[in-house]
Design a protein around this motif. Structure first.
Motif, PDB file in Angstrom:
ATOM      1  N   ALA A 154       2.906   8.405  -2.769  1.00 32.32           N
ATOM      2  CA  ALA A 154       3.155   7.124  -3.425  1.00 32.32           C
ATOM      3  C   ALA A 154       1.856   6.606  -4.033  1.00 32.32           C
ATOM      4  O   ALA A 154       1.169   5.771  -3.450  1.00 32.32           O
ATOM      5  CB  ALA A 154       3.731   6.121  -2.440  1.00 32.32           C
ATOM      6  N   GLY A 164       0.823  -1.200   0.000  1.00 32.51           N
ATOM      7  CA  GLY A 164       0.000   0.000   0.000  1.00 32.51           C
ATOM      8  C   GLY A 164       0.858   1.250   0.000  1.00 32.51           C
ATOM      9  O   GLY A 164       1.945   1.262   0.582  1.00 32.51           O
ATOM     10  N   GLY A 165       0.372   2.299  -0.660  1.00 30.04           N
ATOM     11  CA  GLY A 165       1.100   3.560  -0.719  1.00 30.04           C
ATOM     12  C   GLY A 165       0.356   4.676  -0.018  1.00 30.04           C
ATOM     13  O   GLY A 165      -0.880   4.740  -0.065  1.00 30.04           O
ATOM     14  N   VAL A 205      -0.850   4.712  -6.691  1.00 27.42           N
ATOM     15  CA  VAL A 205      -0.943   3.367  -7.250  1.00 27.42           C
ATOM     16  C   VAL A 205      -0.127   3.285  -8.541  1.00 27.42           C
ATOM     17  O   VAL A 205      -0.198   4.173  -9.396  1.00 27.42           O
ATOM     18  CB  VAL A 205      -2.415   2.996  -7.509  1.00 27.42           C
ATOM     19  CG1 VAL A 205      -2.515   1.685  -8.276  1.00 27.42           C
ATOM     20  CG2 VAL A 205      -3.181   2.910  -6.200  1.00 27.42           C
ATOM     21  N   ARG A 246       9.127  -1.768  -3.181  1.00 26.25           N
ATOM     22  CA  ARG A 246       7.684  -2.024  -3.213  1.00 26.25           C
ATOM     23  C   ARG A 246       7.038  -1.301  -4.378  1.00 26.25           C
ATOM     24  O   ARG A 246       7.289  -0.112  -4.614  1.00 26.25           O
ATOM     25  CB  ARG A 246       7.024  -1.553  -1.917  1.00 26.25           C
ATOM     26  CG  ARG A 246       7.418  -2.358  -0.702  1.00 26.25           C
ATOM     27  CD  ARG A 246       6.758  -3.705  -0.675  1.00 26.25           C
ATOM     28  NE  ARG A 246       7.372  -4.597   0.319  1.00 26.25           N
ATOM     29  CZ  ARG A 246       6.992  -5.845   0.519  1.00 26.25           C
ATOM     30  NH1 ARG A 246       6.001  -6.358  -0.190  1.00 26.25           N
ATOM     31  NH2 ARG A 246       7.606  -6.591   1.416  1.00 26.25           N
ATOM     32  N   ALA A 259       0.506  -3.188 -10.352  1.00 27.46           N
ATOM     33  CA  ALA A 259       1.632  -3.139  -9.426  1.00 27.46           C
ATOM     34  C   ALA A 259       2.651  -4.222  -9.738  1.00 27.46           C
ATOM     35  O   ALA A 259       3.867  -3.985  -9.687  1.00 27.46           O
ATOM     36  CB  ALA A 259       1.136  -3.275  -7.989  1.00 27.46           C
ATOM     37  N   ALA A 294       5.080   3.839   2.152  1.00 30.81           N
ATOM     38  CA  ALA A 294       4.348   2.606   1.854  1.00 30.81           C
ATOM     39  C   ALA A 294       4.290   1.727   3.086  1.00 30.81           C
ATOM     40  O   ALA A 294       5.049   1.917   4.049  1.00 30.81           O
ATOM     41  CB  ALA A 294       5.017   1.857   0.707  1.00 30.81           C
ATOM     42  N   VAL A 352       3.366  -0.073  -5.646  1.00 27.95           N
ATOM     43  CA  VAL A 352       2.134   0.280  -4.936  1.00 27.95           C
ATOM     44  C   VAL A 352       0.909  -0.257  -5.682  1.00 27.95           C
ATOM     45  O   VAL A 352       0.688   0.055  -6.852  1.00 27.95           O
ATOM     46  CB  VAL A 352       2.025   1.803  -4.754  1.00 27.95           C
ATOM     47  CG1 VAL A 352       0.693   2.176  -4.090  1.00 27.95           C
ATOM     48  CG2 VAL A 352       3.200   2.316  -3.922  1.00 27.95           C
TER      49      VAL A 352
END
Length: 247
Positions: free
Chosen positions: A97, A91-92, A99, A203, A222, A180, A205
């Protein structure tokens, strides 16, 4: 120097530098493997590392156990790893951050290891135990962010994924540099630290941190971003050695 290749694995015969990539689930491992296959198909680059992607499991405890087991096994076999990368989707925190974007951790912080008190949350370090943050090599973070176009910042590790605006706000209040959240990075970093191996976390997002809305998740996007980003990261791994860090 002869380049060898296997599906999902990039190997340089004369290069002893070895990288373990720990993801949570097989689809994340496969996204990393796809990047390695693309590098191989493009001819690779002599002097590059051995890169081994593995699905270590969901959650910090299982990720730590699986990573530690892989590191111990490699050391026992005389082929120790020189770097561990925690990679996957997460998750962002908006707007920093969004998607589809990529985040590289300059701090890997466990967000919910501690105690709730009448005065608020106390991290475990304030209780006199352990650690709550691992810091990847600064030079590697800079190079990785520059090569992939990622933002660098704190990636939080949580045991319970955030599902409300209130918890998202509380996390940002305690960790203003957080970009994130995910569930494995700190466990992977703890295992790497026990073995004296540097760590990096990357990561892609897939959803905003906040109210749980599965319709807003973009997992396929992602994973595609993870593949693209990791492909750009491989040249950085080819040139980097942990003793080059200039912190």
């Amino acid at each position: 120097m002869v380049l060898q290749a296997e599906e999902g694995r990039l190997i340089v015969a004369a290069g002893p530098y070895r990288v373990l990539v720990a993801t949570a689930v097989p689809v994340e491992r496969d996204a990393v493997a796809a990047a390695l296959d693309a590098v191989r198909a493009a001819g690779g680059a002599p002097g590059g590392p051995v890169v081994d992607p593995v699905a270590a499991g969901v959650g910090s405890a299982l990720a730590a156990a699986a990573t530690a087991t892989a590191l111990a096994g490699a050391a026992r076999d005389g082929t120790p790893y020189d770097l561990v990368v925690s990679a996957g989707i997460g998750g962002g925190f908006l707007p920093a951050a969004p998607v589809g974007s990529l985040v590289v951790a300059d701090a890997i912080t466990v967000a919910d290891l501690g105690a709730e008190t009448a005065d608020g949350f106390l991290p475990v370090t304030e209780l006199g135990f352990g650690t709550v943050t691992h810091r990847p090599p600064a030079a590697l973070v800079r190079q990785a962010a520059a090569a992939t176009g990622a933002r660098a910042g704190t990636v939080l590790t949580v045991s319970t994924v955030t599902g409300t605006a209130g918890r998202a706000a509380a996390l940002r209040a305690r960790h203003p540099d957080a970009l994130a959240e995910a569930m494995e990075g700190f466990g992977v970093a703890e295992a790497a630290a026990l073995h004296g191996v540097p760590v990096l976390e990357v990561r892609a997002v897939s959803n905003p941190v906040g109210p749980r809305d599965r319709a807003a998740w973009r997992i396929a996007d992602a994973l595609a971003a993870l593949t693209e980003g990791f492909g750009k990261l491989v040249p950085v791994l080819e040139s980097w050695r942990h003793h080059d860090d200039d912190r």
